[in-house]
Design a protein around this motif. Structure first.
Motif, PDB file in Angstrom:
ATOM      1  N   GLU A   1      -2.890  -9.207  -5.420  1.00  0.00           N
ATOM      2  CA  GLU A   1      -4.009 -10.077  -5.836  1.00  0.00           C
ATOM      3  C   GLU A   1      -3.687 -11.257  -5.028  1.00  0.00           C
TER       4      GLU A   1
ATOM      5  N   ASP B   1       0.782  -1.181   0.135  1.00  0.00           N
ATOM      6  CA  ASP B   1      -0.092  -0.022  -0.032  1.00  0.00           C
ATOM      7  C   ASP B   1       0.969   1.096   0.000  1.00  0.00           C
TER       8      ASP B   1
ATOM      9  N   LYS C   1      -0.336  -3.107  -6.068  1.00  0.00           N
ATOM     10  CA  LYS C   1      -1.732  -3.738  -5.939  1.00  0.00           C
ATOM     11  C   LYS C   1      -1.451  -5.082  -5.422  1.00  0.00           C
TER      12      LYS C   1
END
Length: 353
Positions: free
Chosen positions: A147, A140, A145
């Motif tokens: 997944e 973050d 990102k």
């Protein structure tokens, strides 16, 4: 070094022209490769420009010092300025040298991270959960990102295993040295005597493989589908969306049930399988190179204890480079920047030597 700077600038300009060509955008793979190299060379070009400016300013300060030798106050000011700029030039030269060291082309890849509970039972699973959250928070901070591919929860919380992909600029290059055994020393919540226990979790960081990196024969795969379990919404236990892929020649098994779509789960699982096969190939190559030299840091051997998190003393120690910080909570909250920079510097200095 001058020749390499000139080459880097010329290559940067060439790539800038290519990126402006609409035809490049029709080839996503080529576009991605060019963008990665362009971004890396931009750092070299910017550092070289800062060095050039510092050298010009230093020359001006030295000329002022020579011209104002009879003016005591001006000479003192010029001397202080020259000393400051000399230090700046030296720092920028070292920074540029490190940037010019040939990089591993895999550093720009996304990273597949696998966190598994090791010795320590329920406490190891809780610690694996702490590590998973640490990497989430670090991602973050970096604007990356995550997944999730698959998770297996521990009976008392945490995770027996968590597999996820980190997508972002230089994700693998920053996370690759997290591979290894992470050890925790603390008093578990279930400990009634207040004794400190030692538990461990393993972390594996793999470069995300692309289809061109690893060719997989469909005939060598066993693919099973089954119903998902755990949290996930209405599709859980109602459709055969979870996927298990077994690579028969190696025995590698990858599962994915994070998505509601069987097709998406299969794609994710295939991505992880390719990354594991690529990692195995890289490990073989590293083992061959390591036979002829003693690596100080960079082997990423997952059987080696790399870091200890000591809760009573709020201390984190990286055993590979002797780095210690007492800001343990900050580290667990995703503040890995200083640790990773120290590790990267040690690796770069080793390569430069």
């Amino acid at each position: 070094m001058i020749d390499r700077i000139t080459e880097s600038r010329a290559r940067y300009e060439d790539l800038s022209v290519q990126l402006a060509d609409p035809n490049i955008h029709a080839d996503p793979k080529r576009m991605r490769e060019i963008s990665r190299e362009h971004s890396r060379l931009a750092q070299v070009v910017e550092a070289a420009a800062r060095l050039d400016r510092a050298r010009v300013e230093l020359q001006g300060a030295q000329e002022m010092l020579a011209e104002g030798a009879d003016d005591v106050e001006m000479a003192a000011m010029a001397r202080d300025e020259a000393q400051r700029l000399t230090a700046d030039v030296e720092r920028l030269e070292n920074e540029l040298k490190l940037l010019l060291i040939p990089r591993d082309p895999l550093d720009d890849r996304d990273a597949v991270v696998e966190v598994r509970a090791g010795t320590g039972g329920d406490e190891a699973a809780l610690f694996a959960g702490d590590l998973f959250r640490m990497y989430q928070r670090f991602a973050d901070r970096q604007g990356w990102k995550i997944e999730v591919v698959s998770v297996s929860e521990g009976s008392a919380g945490g995770y027996k295993e968590a597999v996820f992909v980190v997508r972002g600029a230089n994700a693998y290059g920053d996370l690759r040295y997290e591979s290894g055994v992470h050890r925790v020393q603390r008093v578990p919540a279930t400990e009634t005597q207040g004794r400190i226990h030692t538990s461990a979790a393993t972390v594996a960081v793999l470069p995300e493989a692309e289809e061109v990196d690893v060719q997989i024969n469909p005939g060598e795969l066993k693919i099973d589908v089954y119903r998902s379990s755990g949290p996930g919404g209405q599709s859980v236990n109602t459709t055969d969306s979870a996927v298990r892929i077994t690579h028969l020649p190696t025995g590698l098994v990858v599962t994915c049930q994070d998505e509601k779509s069987q097709h998406k789960n299969k794609d994710k699982a295939m991505g992880v399988l390719r990354s594991r096969l690529l990692d195995a190939r890289i490990a073989e190559q590293e083992a061959e190179r390591a036979r002829d030299r003693k690596a100080q840091v960079g082997t990423g051997d997952r059987s080696a204890k790399i870091r200890t998190y000591n809760f009573p003393q709020s201390r984190v120690t990286d055993h590979r480079i002797g780095y210690t910080t007492h800001a343990m909570q900050q580290v667990l909250d995703g503040g890995l920047d200083e640790l990773i920079e120290a590790l990267k510097l040690a690796i770069q200095e080793e390569r430069a030597a």
